[in-house]
Structure formats: C-alpha cells, structure tokens
Design an enzyme around this catalytic site. Structure first.
Site, PDB file in Angstrom:
ATOM      1  N   HIS A 158       0.789  11.690   3.441  1.00 56.02           N
ATOM      2  CA  HIS A 158       0.177  10.454   2.969  1.00 56.02           C
ATOM      3  C   HIS A 158       0.775   9.234   3.665  1.00 56.02           C
ATOM      4  CE1 HIS A 158      -0.041   7.167  -0.204  1.00 56.02           C
ATOM      5  NE2 HIS A 158      -1.285   7.345   0.156  1.00 56.02           N
ATOM      6  N   GLU A 166      -0.745   8.871   6.994  1.00 54.52           N
ATOM      7  CA  GLU A 166      -2.088   8.292   6.870  1.00 54.52           C
ATOM      8  C   GLU A 166      -2.009   6.768   6.908  1.00 54.52           C
ATOM      9  OE1 GLU A 166      -4.712   6.775   3.445  1.00 54.52           O
ATOM     10  OE2 GLU A 166      -4.144   8.856   3.042  1.00 54.52           O
ATOM     11  N   HIS A 167      -1.054   6.202   6.180  1.00 57.64           N
ATOM     12  CA  HIS A 167      -0.852   4.747   6.211  1.00 57.64           C
ATOM     13  C   HIS A 167      -0.476   4.271   7.617  1.00 57.64           C
ATOM     14  CE1 HIS A 167      -0.601   3.299   1.867  1.00 57.64           C
ATOM     15  NE2 HIS A 167      -0.932   4.575   1.761  1.00 57.64           N
ATOM     16  N   GLU A 211       2.823   2.010  -4.529  1.00 55.94           N
ATOM     17  CA  GLU A 211       1.616   2.740  -4.923  1.00 55.94           C
ATOM     18  C   GLU A 211       1.974   3.857  -5.904  1.00 55.94           C
ATOM     19  OE1 GLU A 211      -1.835   5.562  -2.880  1.00 55.94           O
ATOM     20  OE2 GLU A 211      -0.646   4.217  -1.625  1.00 55.94           O
TER      21      GLU A 211
END
Length: 460
Positions: free
Chosen positions: A70, A73-74, A150
């Site tokens: 993840h 992905e950022h 997040e």
C-alpha cells in the site's frame, strides 16, 4: 427491488449474456515481454477506462513488512525522471479525466478515466512509472506519515474496523490474510524507503501485470499503442511464490476488542472453500447464494427475521467472497438492538443458519437471489468502470476473463438442495470448530473530543 418487475429484464439480459457473441469482445494480446493486454470495446460514450493491475498485494508481504504494498501505491504518484511529483494527477485532470489507485490483499491497481483521445498519453504515463519510478528518502518519509494517519483514521479510530482486523488476525494462524492491507502500525514505523524500492523492483514488472482498457476504442489501436509504450519495458524473473495454506482449525476462536463506541458489535467467520475451478466447483456458488438468501435486501432472512420480526438486532448481515487468491470466509455480523446482548445476537445468527440447514430455502428465495445477481450484472454493464473492475478483479484473483460469464451461469444453476447441503456441511454440527468470533466491547466515549467525519480516506 420488485422481483416481478425486474425478472423480465433479467431474463433478457441473461439471454444476451449466454448468447454467442458476434465477435470476440473483449480482445486479448500478449506482448513480447509477457504483459497481457485486454480490451473491451464499448462505443456508447467517447471515454475510456485505462487500468494496470499488478498481481501483488498484501498477501505477498512478509512478517515485519506489512503495509509495504500500500505504501508503494502511494509512492507511485511521486514522479519519475520525466514527470515530477504531483504532475501525474495534474496531467490527468488537464485532459478532463480522473485517476486513483487501490491495494487489496491480492493485487494493486491504477486507473484513469479519460476522454478516448487522451488514452495514448495515459499509456505513456503509466508505462513510464512502471519502469522509471523515482524513489527518494524524503518523499518516502513524508508519504509514510500520510499512510500512518490514514491507518489512525480508518482503523484505529473506527471500532468496527478494529473488530475486523482482530477477526482476521485471529482466524488465520499461518495464512497472510491475517495481516491488514494498510499494515500494522509498528511495521509502518520501522519501514524504510529501501523496503518500498525493493517491493517495486520485485513485483512491478510487465510480466506480473496486465493492461485493461474498456471504452470507445479500437482494440488493434490499443494493442499497437501498448506495444509502443509497455512493450519496451524489459521483463525480469519474478520471485517464487510458495503455497501458504492455512492449517485446519480444530476449535472455536474468540477475541474481544475494547474501544470507545456507542454500541456493541459482533462478527463471526467460518472457514469455507474458495472458488478454484469455475467449471467444476459447486459449493462456492451455493455459498454465495446462501449469503444472498440471508442478506442483500429487505426480503432477506436476517433483515426480516432478526431486525423487523424478532427485533433482536439493529442490523445484521452476511457475506462470502470465493473469488480470491487465498482463503475464503463466510461471515455473519451485526449490532444487537437495545435491550439485547451480543450473546443473544450470536445465538440468533446461528439459528438462522441452522434453520436453512434443517429446512432448506424456498423457491421464491432462490428466485430472488438469482434475479439480484443478474440485475447487478445489468447495472455493471451500464458502467465502463464497473465492467473494468469486474474483469480486472477476476483476472487478478487468478482466473481468466473468458470464464466470467460462465461464473454467472453457474450461479444461476444453483439448486435449493445445494444451498441446504452447504448449510448443513459448514454450519451444522461441529461447525464451531471452524468458527472465529470477534466482539466489540464498547467503552465510554470521550465527548470532549471532536468527532471525526466519516468517509473514505483519499490516497493522494
């Protein structure tokens, strides 16, 4: 939805789905570097959905590195040698499009929805960051803080999310689905930019990805453009993926989560089979129909019996997903109504499963679920993005898009006897040995703290 009104539409669409196509649409081609290109022509609007799916998700991580898929992905939006950080989104917006990305347990995907004339530019941009991502310690440090925040907002400040995280971590002892996609906070705190770089080098290869385009395009033109952009990227050998099978569970597991909340909550998960053979499997289809009998509309059993009639639950639901790379769970969850306990709700949820195991389901219930399955497919095919998501998810989970319509036909062929049989087999006597129960024990809320607005955190 009124079934009598929806059924003629559903029948017509099923006939359309089942009928042989005039030509092979979608179309597929494999580039010389191993990357597959799938194109579905849909000429109803002058737009195109452009997606790149990588067969690498949280399940491919190792202990101590949770969340790296993840985080990467950022980082994919931080720029290349040609495109500066933040420029990717600006370029997409300037052509009138929108873009985003998502990471799951099984895969990671990036997409743009743009006017069809902008498709070549999107392909060039995405191919550039597949091969030339610029990773720096400073960019990583700032983006890691975003990911950690997040996690705080979407998980640590969300009691039900904490329950689901605890449920998976308890249900799975060996399988990587025990780790959350966003990662454990301790792993994030100790993650380095080299960890993200290594993930990128390991999995972001053309031979571990496929390109999916749906929209007002000509497939041969897309194939030529794909060869010109993605086709120039040299492939590399991928890591060997070893089986990570979960040992047989030999007794019920329970976990309690204490967190500030107004109401208690319960989630129950049984280990059941996933879909492995689209043509020959039967139980996964029956399990999906069983979930539909229990949940999915106001006429479903849980809503009708537990919420409206017995008034034991404020809410109650069921879910099953057999289209995964790893393991599958059949889940029931809910919140007890005022004056009732989670123990009462647990017993009531089990009783609904036992009733189906003992008595079966009615013809009307079976018809309703099948109609809903087909109606959902009707709505998906009205949206280019929904079509792309269904094809992409099916492919990225280890199946072939050519079998997707077959999956729908198999669901429609499920009998009442098959639904009762899986209810008996997996939720009858001894089923608690495969069961994991997670309960939220609500703690007092701090009314002095400002309430967080609900919603989905944006990736960038």
């Amino acid at each position: 939805m009124n079934i009598k009104k929806a059924w003629p539409i559903a029948v017509a669409v099923v006939a359309l789905i089942a009928a042989p196509a005039a030509h092979a649409n979608p179309f597929e081609k494999r580039l010389a570097n191993g990357m597959r290109v799938i194109v579905k022509e849909d000429h109803r609007a002058p737009t195109a959905v452009h997606m790149v799916w990588y067969r690498a998700g949280a399940m491919d991580e190792k202990d101590g590195y949770s969340g790296v898929a993840h985080v990467l992905e950022h980082m994919m939006f931080k720029g290349t040698q040609k495109v500066k950080g933040g420029e990717f989104n600006r370029i997409v917006a300037e052509v009138g499009g929108r873009d985003n990305a998502f990471t799951s347990l099984d895969y990671t995907a990036y997409f743009q929805i743009v006017p069809k004339a902008a498709l070549p530019k999107m392909m060039a941009l995405e191919a550039d960051r597949m091969a030339n991502l610029r990773l720096t310690p400073n960019d990583f440090a700032s983006e890691l803080k975003v990911v950690m925040e997040e996690r705080r907002q979407r998980t640590e400040d969300n009691p039900q999310a904490l329950v689901w995280e605890a449920l998976n971590a308890t249900a799975y002892r060996a399988h990587p689905y025990r780790r959350p996609v966003i990662g454990w906070m301790d792993d994030l705190e100790h993650m380095t930019w080299q960890d993200a770089r290594d993930w990128y080098r390991r999995w972001y290869e053309p031979n571990n990805a496929f390109l999916l385009v749906v929209g007002d395009v000509e497939h041969e033109e897309v194939f030529r453009e794909a060869a010109r952009t993605y086709g120039r990227i040299k492939p590399h050998a991928l890591p060997v993926r070893k089986p990570q099978n979960e040992p047989v569970q030999i007794g019920i597991k329970r976990v309690t989560v204490k967190a500030p909340a107004r109401l208690p909550y319960i989630a129950m998960a049984w280990k059941v089979p996933r879909l492995t053979d689209v043509e020959h499997d039967r139980e996964p289809y029956a399990l999906e129909v069983l979930a539909g009998v229990l949940d999915g509309s106001d006429a479903a059993r849980l809503s009708k019996s537990l919420v409206r009639t017995q008034k034991i639950a404020q809410s109650a639901g069921a879910g099953y997903d057999g289209v995964v790379r790893g393991e599958s769970l059949f889940v029931l969850d809910g919140q007890p109504a005022e004056g009732h306990t989670v123990a009462e709700l647990e017993a009531a949820l089990k009783a609904e499963l036992k009733r189906i195991a003992d008595e079966g389901v009615t013809a009307d219930e079976l018809e309703r679920v099948k109609t809903q399955v087909v109606a959902a497919e009707v709505y998906k095919r009205d949206s280019m993005m929904a079509q792309a998501m269904e094809i992409g998810r099916f492919e990225a989970s280890g199946f072939n898009w050519r079998d997707y319509d077959k999956l729908l036909e198999k669901l429609r062929s499920v009998t009442a006897g098959e639904v009762q049989a899986v209810a008996k087999k997996y939720f009858g006597d001894g089923s608690d040995d495969r069961l994991t129960v997670a309960v939220l024990d609500p703690q007092p809320l701090d009314e002095s703290q400002p309430k967080e607005k609900s919603g989905v955190a944006v990736r960038h």
